[in-house]
Design an enzyme around this catalytic site. Structure first.
Site, short mmCIF file in Angstrom:
data_model
loop_
_atom_site.label_atom_id
_atom_site.label_comp_id
_atom_site.label_asym_id
_atom_site.label_seq_id
_atom_site.Cartn_x
_atom_site.Cartn_y
_atom_site.Cartn_z
N SER A 172 0.83 -1.21 0.00
CA SER A 172 0.00 0.00 0.00
C SER A 172 0.86 1.26 0.00
CB SER A 172 -0.92 0.01 1.23
OG SER A 172 -1.72 -1.14 1.24
N1 SAM Z 1 -0.44 -5.11 3.86
C1 SAM Z 1 0.41 -5.41 2.75
C2 SAM Z 1 1.80 -4.83 2.88
O1 SAM Z 1 2.11 -4.20 3.90
O2 SAM Z 1 2.59 -5.06 1.95
C3 SAM Z 1 -0.19 -5.06 1.42
C4 SAM Z 1 -1.31 -5.95 1.09
S1 SAM Z 1 -1.80 -6.12 -0.58
C5 SAM Z 1 -2.54 -4.55 -0.89
C6 SAM Z 1 -3.15 -7.26 -0.30
C7 SAM Z 1 -2.70 -8.66 0.06
O3 SAM Z 1 -3.85 -9.41 0.44
C8 SAM Z 1 -2.05 -9.42 -1.10
O4 SAM Z 1 -0.77 -9.82 -0.72
C9 SAM Z 1 -3.00 -10.60 -1.31
O5 SAM Z 1 -2.34 -11.78 -1.71
C10 SAM Z 1 -3.61 -10.75 0.07
N2 SAM Z 1 -4.90 -11.45 0.11
C11 SAM Z 1 -5.92 -11.39 -0.77
N3 SAM Z 1 -6.94 -12.21 -0.36
C12 SAM Z 1 -6.52 -12.78 0.80
C13 SAM Z 1 -7.12 -13.72 1.70
N4 SAM Z 1 -8.33 -14.25 1.50
N5 SAM Z 1 -6.40 -14.08 2.80
C14 SAM Z 1 -5.17 -13.59 3.03
N6 SAM Z 1 -4.55 -12.71 2.19
C15 SAM Z 1 -5.23 -12.30 1.11
#
Ligand code: SAM
Length: 225
Positions: A60
Site C-alpha cells: 500500500s
Molecule cells: N499489507 C500489505 C503490505 O504491507 O505489503 C499489502 C497488502 S496487498 C494490498 C493485499 C494482500 O492481500 C495481497 O498480498 C493478497 O495476496 C492478500 N490477500 C488477498 N486475499 C486474501 C485472503 N483471502 N487471505 C489472506 N490474504 C489475502
C-alpha cells in the site's frame, strides 16, 4: 532509498494532517518502506503510491497506511489481526505501535497477519525477520477472509484487500470495543474504506471513511474469478 526522502515524505504527511498522532508518526519514521520491497522497487520506496511486490500484488501507499493506522486507534498491548500480509510492511508499522521497541516485552501486544499466497507469506517472513519484528508479528499462510479463529478475539482487525462485503467471521472475531477497517467494493473500482466499531455490548456501527483502491480479497468471503 535515501533516508532524507523518507523523512520528507513523513513531513508532507504531517503537513497534510494525514499523520497526526505522535506514536503513529514515530512508527512510520522507525519502519521505512524500503526494507520491505523487492530490490528493483527500493529506489521508489518514498514515492507515495502503491508499489508492486510480485505475484500481481502491491504494498500500500504510505498515505493509505497512515490513514488506516490513525483510524485504528492503536494502543500498546493490543492483539491485532491483519488480512493480507503482502510485504509485511504495514504489519511492522502496527507492531511498532502495539509493541514498541523501547517498551518492556511484558507490555507488548502482537500482530497476527494472514497471507493467501505462499510466496508472499515467505517474502513477508523474510522482511519481518530482517527488520527485527519476528517476536511481535506472526505470519500465517491461510485464507484470512475467514479470519484466524485460533487467536481470536482481536482488539483490532485490518483488511488490506477489497472485499465484496464485510465477512461475518471477522465481525465475530472482533472483541467488544474493537475496531475493524476493511475496504469494501467491486474489483478495483467503487471501493470504500469501512470502519466497523463493536460496542461493549456487541452493537455494530458502520462508518464510511471514503473512497479507496485496493487489490481484491480472494478466498471464501472474497471476490470470485
Ligand atoms: N499489507 C500489505 C503490505 O504491507 O505489503 C499489502 C497488502 S496487498 C494490498 C493485499 C494482500 O492481500 C495481497 O498480498 C493478497 O495476496 C492478500 N490477500 C488477498 N486475499 C486474501 C485472503 N483471502 N487471505 C489472506 N490474504 C489475502
Amino acid at each position: 532509498m535515501e533516508k532524507r526522502d523518507w523523512e520528507k515524505l513523513i513531513e508532507n504527511l504531517i503537513k497534510e494532517r494525514i499523520l497526526r498522532t505522535p506514536k503513529v508518526i514515530k512508527a512510520m519514521r522507525s519502519v521505512p518502506r524500503g526494507n520491505f520491497l523487492p530490490e528493483n522497487m527500493q529506489s521508489y520506496s518514498a514515492v507515495d503510491t502503491p508499489l508492486p511486490i510480485g505475484f500481481g500484488q502491491t504494498v500500500s501507499a504510505p498515505h493509505m497506511v497512515s490513514i488506516m493506522n490513525e483510524a485504528l486507534q492503536l494502543e500498546i498491548g493490543q492483539k491485532v489481526l491483519e488480512i493480507g500480509a503482502g510485504s509485511g510492511w504495514h504489519a511492522a508499522t502496527i507492531a511498532e505501535i502495539v509493541a514498541p521497541s523501547d517498551t518492556p516485552r511484558s507490555e507488548w501486544g502482537h500482530v497476527y497477519t494472514t497471507e493467501i499466497i505462499e510466496g508472499l507469506a515467505e517474502f513477508a517472513r523474510k522482511n519481518v525477520r530482517n527488520a527485527g519484528y519476528s517476536d511481535r508479528i506472526t505470519i500465517i499462510c491461510t485464507d484470512g477472509s475467514m479470519g484466524y479463529p485460533e487467536k481470536a478475539p482481536y482488539d483490532r482487525i485490518i483488511v488490506t484487500a477489497a472485499a465484496p462485503d464485510v465477512p461475518q467471521p471477522l465481525i465475530e472475531q472482533l472483541k467488544p470495543n474493537g475496531i475493524m477497517l476493511i475496504p469494501v467494493g467491486t474489483v478495483h473500482l467503487f471501493q470504500s474504506l469501512i470502519k466497523i466499531t463493536k460496542s461493549a455490548d456487541g452493537e455494530i456501527k458502520r462508518e464510511n471513511l471514503g473512497g479507496v483502491a485496493f487489490v481484491p480479497l480472494t478466498g471464501r468471503y472474497g471476490h470470485k474469478f
